[in-house]
Design a protein around this motif. Sequence first.
Motif, short mmCIF file in Angstrom:
data_model
loop_
_atom_site.label_atom_id
_atom_site.label_comp_id
_atom_site.label_asym_id
_atom_site.label_seq_id
_atom_site.Cartn_x
_atom_site.Cartn_y
_atom_site.Cartn_z
N UNK A 37 2.89 -41.54 -9.53
CA UNK A 37 3.64 -41.37 -10.61
C UNK A 37 4.47 -42.96 -10.83
N UNK A 38 3.93 -43.67 -10.50
CA UNK A 38 4.67 -44.71 -10.59
C UNK A 38 4.21 -45.77 -11.17
N UNK A 39 4.68 -47.44 -11.91
CA UNK A 39 4.25 -48.20 -12.64
C UNK A 39 3.33 -48.62 -11.86
N UNK A 40 1.97 -49.32 -11.44
CA UNK A 40 1.34 -49.94 -10.68
C UNK A 40 1.96 -51.48 -9.53
N UNK A 41 2.83 -51.64 -10.06
CA UNK A 41 3.75 -52.80 -9.34
C UNK A 41 4.43 -52.12 -8.42
N UNK A 42 4.36 -51.10 -8.69
CA UNK A 42 5.21 -50.26 -7.51
C UNK A 42 4.33 -50.29 -6.10
N UNK A 43 3.15 -49.88 -6.22
CA UNK A 43 2.46 -49.09 -5.77
C UNK A 43 1.36 -50.63 -4.69
N UNK A 44 1.51 -51.54 -5.19
CA UNK A 44 1.06 -52.79 -4.39
C UNK A 44 -0.86 -52.90 -4.98
N UNK A 45 -1.04 -52.33 -5.89
CA UNK A 45 -2.56 -52.50 -7.09
C UNK A 45 -1.81 -52.56 -8.49
N UNK A 46 -2.18 -53.95 -8.71
CA UNK A 46 -2.44 -54.87 -9.74
C UNK A 46 -2.95 -54.86 -11.00
N UNK A 47 -4.37 -54.94 -9.64
CA UNK A 47 -5.79 -55.44 -9.89
C UNK A 47 -6.86 -54.51 -9.55
N UNK A 48 -8.05 -54.95 -9.72
CA UNK A 48 -8.89 -53.53 -9.57
C UNK A 48 -9.73 -54.12 -8.52
N UNK A 49 -9.26 -53.22 -7.07
CA UNK A 49 -9.72 -53.19 -5.88
C UNK A 49 -11.40 -53.56 -5.61
N UNK A 50 -11.51 -55.42 -4.59
CA UNK A 50 -12.66 -55.82 -4.72
C UNK A 50 -13.02 -55.45 -3.94
N UNK A 51 -14.50 -55.65 -3.20
CA UNK A 51 -14.86 -55.15 -2.50
C UNK A 51 -15.19 -55.74 -1.12
N UNK A 52 -15.76 -56.10 0.11
CA UNK A 52 -15.45 -56.33 1.35
C UNK A 52 -15.10 -58.04 1.01
N UNK A 53 -16.44 -58.38 0.54
CA UNK A 53 -16.31 -59.56 0.67
C UNK A 53 -15.00 -60.15 0.22
N UNK A 54 -14.21 -59.69 -0.75
CA UNK A 54 -12.73 -60.85 -1.14
C UNK A 54 -11.66 -61.03 0.29
N UNK A 55 -11.13 -61.74 -0.68
CA UNK A 55 -10.00 -63.02 0.67
C UNK A 55 -9.10 -61.24 1.19
N UNK A 56 -8.75 -60.31 -0.47
CA UNK A 56 -7.88 -59.31 -0.43
C UNK A 56 -8.18 -58.72 1.49
N UNK A 57 -7.50 -57.63 1.06
CA UNK A 57 -7.67 -56.47 1.93
C UNK A 57 -6.48 -55.23 1.54
N UNK A 58 -6.59 -55.14 0.40
CA UNK A 58 -5.91 -54.25 -0.53
C UNK A 58 -5.77 -52.87 -0.50
N UNK A 59 -5.75 -51.39 -0.38
CA UNK A 59 -5.08 -50.41 -0.25
C UNK A 59 -3.89 -49.33 -0.98
N UNK A 60 -4.18 -48.18 -1.29
CA UNK A 60 -3.03 -48.05 -1.72
C UNK A 60 -2.20 -47.38 -0.31
N UNK A 61 -1.23 -47.36 -0.60
CA UNK A 61 -0.78 -46.76 0.84
C UNK A 61 -0.14 -45.50 0.97
N UNK A 62 -0.87 -44.95 1.76
CA UNK A 62 -0.80 -43.39 2.44
C UNK A 62 1.54 -42.67 2.87
#
Length: 641
Positions: A115-140
């Motif tokens: 129920x929050x704007x994406x900028x408040x969730x830490x997810x602002x772009x589509x998430x990549x696969x394992x090869x990405x440098x990032x390790x993002x996820x929606x925090x529980x």
Amino acid sequence: MTTTAVPATRRTVLRGAAVGCAGALTPVVGAGLAEAVTGTPATAARPTAARPAVDRPNVIVVSIDDLGWDELGCYGNRFNETPHIDRLAREGVRFTQAYAAAPLCSPTRAALVTGRYPGRTGITDYLRGEGAASDLHLSPRIPGIPSVLKPRGYTTGHIGKWHLTETYHGHYRSRPGNPYAHGFDEVILSEHRYIGGGDYFAPYEFLPGVPGRTSHEYLTDRLALEAVGFIRRHRNQPFFLHVANYAVHTKLRGKSALVEKYRAKPGAGGPGARPTLAAMLESVDTQVGRIVRTLKDLGIARNTLLLVTSDNGGQNRPANRPLRGGKGELYEAGIRVPLVAWWPGQAPGGRVTSELASTIDILPTAAALAHGTTPKGVDGIDLSPVIRAKAPSGRDTLFWAYPHHIGGWHPSAAVRQGGFKVVRRLRTGRDELYDLVADPAETTDIAKRAPETRKRLSALLTEHLDELDLFAPPPGSVDYARVARTGGFHALPGTGLRRSTEHVAAGRFALTIATSGLVAAGRGEIRLGVAQDADNLLVVRYSHRRRGVRWELRHRGRSITQGAEPVRTLDGTVDLSRPGARLGMAVRGSQVTAYGDPGTGRWQMLFRFDVGGVLDFDSRTVRSRYRYAATSGKGFRARLA
């Protein structure tokens, strides 16, 4: 029960103790991998006494991936056939001013859950696969739909696409950000491998171990089968169900008979008349029809709110007409989406509403219907008075922030208030103003003709972006303490860099390098960042030949750039050869922002990226290994902000 060991990957290297939350998740005993993949419940739901009508109504959300504005019959399409959804629109409410929370899937899905704007969730772009440098996820840790509804006696289910984690190894329930960690009771056919390649017929590549229940099973049909099963299991108790279709995504594959049907139709292959997409959409429409029929057969249709919508605009521009743009953009076609609400006996039929609606409204609407409490920090509103024709929403403002590159689209943000909308180019801060009532196709920027309106909306957007705090601030700001003086720089063999003798002293730091002298001296490429040695470094690179800025991350001799957003779209747009020109790099933990100053004395935000899967400078161990580094050459000068 045995669990799959987590292999040593680049995600397990050089992280601080605070990075990731997989270790905090407890594997569920007694529910094996088959349950997580197929959705077969570990224990059957216990039937309870039938509920009175409109007592804690069920909520079902059917999301269609990449559905364009003009691809449903009820929104004007005359080629595609969507009779079931069209009937819902006739019997319910059709929204003409409904929006996805973002122009791409993952941030919109995060907004739906929280129920929050994406900028408040830490997810602002589509998430990549394992090869990405990032390790993002929606925090529980962010309260979501299950945490709101389960205390009110609801069973919560998620069927289909999740796409809110970048981890695809290890036991499903131990992966950070998986739907079980968010409290969903049943998770059915959620991807176990990255979904980018598309996968519509069994055996499913991204759902290993899931057998087709019929010969050549079609995934959309399987989702329908699972949705019907979930509804039947929980018919006597309140439930929330998200049926998240993988269709109709970029890689199009439909059932052959349906594809041939549409190829034979007049106009096939013309603008907005794509036979394969039409075939896929008919399968989704049939799925919706099966869900509705099940609700009616079980006698619970009057106690169920059904919403049909999309996660973003369509990628095919003709499918979005007359709106401007498409998926990934903050013009209307990237974010305005169909939304149909059906609730027999509660939502008067045949209505069309121009009330503003958004993905962020699903949680507070469900909370209100359940007589639950909406968590603090939720941005959405309860749409049930609008759906029931009881009262207007009272909302007049929505925000978007997409600080990324995709295709030819550069980082942008937007605000709509009333009938006016500002789209801001985040690199330069330039604002465009559109009158969506007079000009829904956004053909004419009226910023100069309506300066007071532009100023008012621009102030709102600036305030919102400051609140989101998405970027590591530019070099020279008060956000960076001067924690060290760069002493002597020494050549770093094999890199073309000089490395400082001083290690990185804080988790927040910024570097700048004057570029005009280096370009004049014939340095065609300029790099700035941090390095451990020739095999371990993180730099931003300016190429004067390309007139563009990119980034490079090397770890243990490997270049880790797979899945990076296409910052090559900057090529031809950046010139740092003029007097006073500078290149800047700002770091905040694992978030990196590249800045450029073309000699105006003002920084331009070029791009941002995350390297949390490899490096996090909040870790003292990581900082102790890295030193500041920059290109050597005539006129060389590098400094801390």
